[in-house]
Design a protein around this motif. Structure first.
Motif, PDB file in Angstrom:
ATOM      1  N   ALA A   2     -11.443  28.259  -4.758  1.00 14.05           N
ATOM      2  CA  ALA A   2     -11.947  28.520  -6.113  1.00 14.05           C
ATOM      3  C   ALA A   2     -10.774  28.788  -7.041  1.00 14.05           C
TER       4      ALA A   2
ATOM      5  N   ASN B  68     -11.641  33.653  -7.451  1.00 11.12           N
ATOM      6  CA  ASN B  68     -12.627  34.179  -6.514  1.00 11.12           C
ATOM      7  C   ASN B  68     -13.419  35.346  -7.093  1.00 11.12           C
ATOM      8  N   THR B  69     -12.873  35.956  -8.160  1.00 12.43           N
ATOM      9  CA  THR B  69     -13.578  37.023  -8.869  1.00 12.43           C
ATOM     10  C   THR B  69     -13.578  36.683 -10.346  1.00 12.43           C
TER      11      THR B  69
ATOM     12  N   THR C 146     -15.942  29.276 -12.746  1.00 13.38           N
ATOM     13  CA  THR C 146     -14.902  29.057 -11.748  1.00 13.38           C
ATOM     14  C   THR C 146     -15.177  27.709 -11.102  1.00 13.38           C
TER      15      THR C 146
ATOM     16  N   ILE D 104     -18.257  34.159  -4.337  1.00 11.32           N
ATOM     17  CA  ILE D 104     -17.594  34.485  -5.598  1.00 11.32           C
ATOM     18  C   ILE D 104     -18.099  35.849  -6.065  1.00 11.32           C
TER      19      ILE D 104
END
Length: 304
Positions: free
Chosen positions: A129, A132-133, A140, A202
């Protein structure tokens, strides 16, 4: 002669007849050429088995059916199988090929059939990704790595479960905007097989929401008095704080926190908003009115 026959001969005369000798003459039968070669399936997936059948044929004396994976007429080679029956059972081609049959010993013109072998998909290895956050609702991009698409296959993406969740797109890349922590799944789906899913989770960070009001301990004060201002409503998101300003929203910072004490000398408007990693909200405001103090008299006059 039309069939195998034993012939005998001896001398016969007036006085006697000689001993008999014999000779067996064997009549061998020719093979009948096959008119066609057919398959139980002409399009298969890797690992599937087929049965080949030579049609309209008969074996002559000492003849065998000879099966080839290349044309024995133009490319003489060793047969991959020989049989006394006209069926080659359980053949498992590994790639698209043409198969041929003729006769071993009594050679005839070969007939053929083409088999198309469709490929299996292989499971992807990873999903990466761009972030990821993310902040709640922010994008994303997810990217698949590894794996192979087989015949007629696509990469299919799901949210909430492997194949059982919501289908959200196809391809090696997809952009998502999760509101809360979400797990995404991807797998290959094609003509011959569906692979196992791989997944990625995610994480999301909360947005702040704007305060609804500022609650003062006193709306109107005298110069030098104090009023306690408190944030009402709203919520703090990721790494957010309440920030206070005077004059206008976002200028002339005077502090942070859910409460602040002020002691204006003149009537003043105060503003507060949430500021954090994901967003900055609109301000709430309040005006604190400052009453004027009385002033000492300067003189006393009187009339006689």
């Amino acid at each position: 002669i039309s069939s195998t026959t034993d012939f005998y001969v001896r001398a016969e005369g007036n006085c006697d007849s000689s001993s008999t000798i014999n000779q067996l003459v064997i009549v061998e039968t020719p093979s009948t050429a096959p008119s066609s070669l057919t398959s139980s399936q002409t399009t298969i997936c890797e690992g599937d088995a087929i049965d080949l059948t030579a049609n309209g044929a008969s074996l002559g004396t000492n003849a065998l059916y000879a099966w080839y994976d290349s044309n024995p007429t133009t490319n003489p080679s060793t047969p991959i199988f020989t049989s006394t029956t006209n069926i080659f059972s359980g053949l498992t081609p590994t790639s698209s090929s043409t198969y041929y049959v003729d006769y071993k010993i009594d050679t005839t013109a070969a007939v053929s059939v083409a088999i198309t072998v469709e490929t299996l998909s292989q499971e992807a290895t990873t999903i990466t990704a761009t972030n990821n956050t993310v902040c709640s609702g922010s994008p994303t991009t997810l990217t698949l790595s590894g794996g192979i698409l087989g015949s007629g296959a696509i990469w299919a993406w799901y949210e909430g479960g492997c194949g059982a969740g919501a289908a959200i797109g196809n391809g090696t890349q997809i952009t998502v905007n999760p509101i809360t922590q979400t797990t995404y799944f991807a797998r290959a789906e094609g003509t011959c097989n569906t692979t196992n899913c791989i997944s990625i989770t995610i994480n999301t960070q909360d947005l702040s929401s704007a305060p609804t009001a500022i609650i003062p301990s006193l709306n109107t004060i005298c110069p030098g008095d104090i009023s306690l201002l408190s944030v009402s409503g709203g919520s703090l998101g990721a790494n957010a704080t309440w920030q206070w300003y005077t004059n206008s929203c976002g200028t002339n910072s005077i502090g942070s926190g859910s409460t602040i004490t002020v002691s204006p000398s003149t009537s003043t408007t105060y503003y507060v908003r949430a500021e954090g990693t994901c967003n900055t909200t609109a301000c709430a405001d309040i005006t604190i009115t400052v009453n004027d103090l009385s002033t000492d008299p300067a003189t006393i006059t009187h009339k006689l």
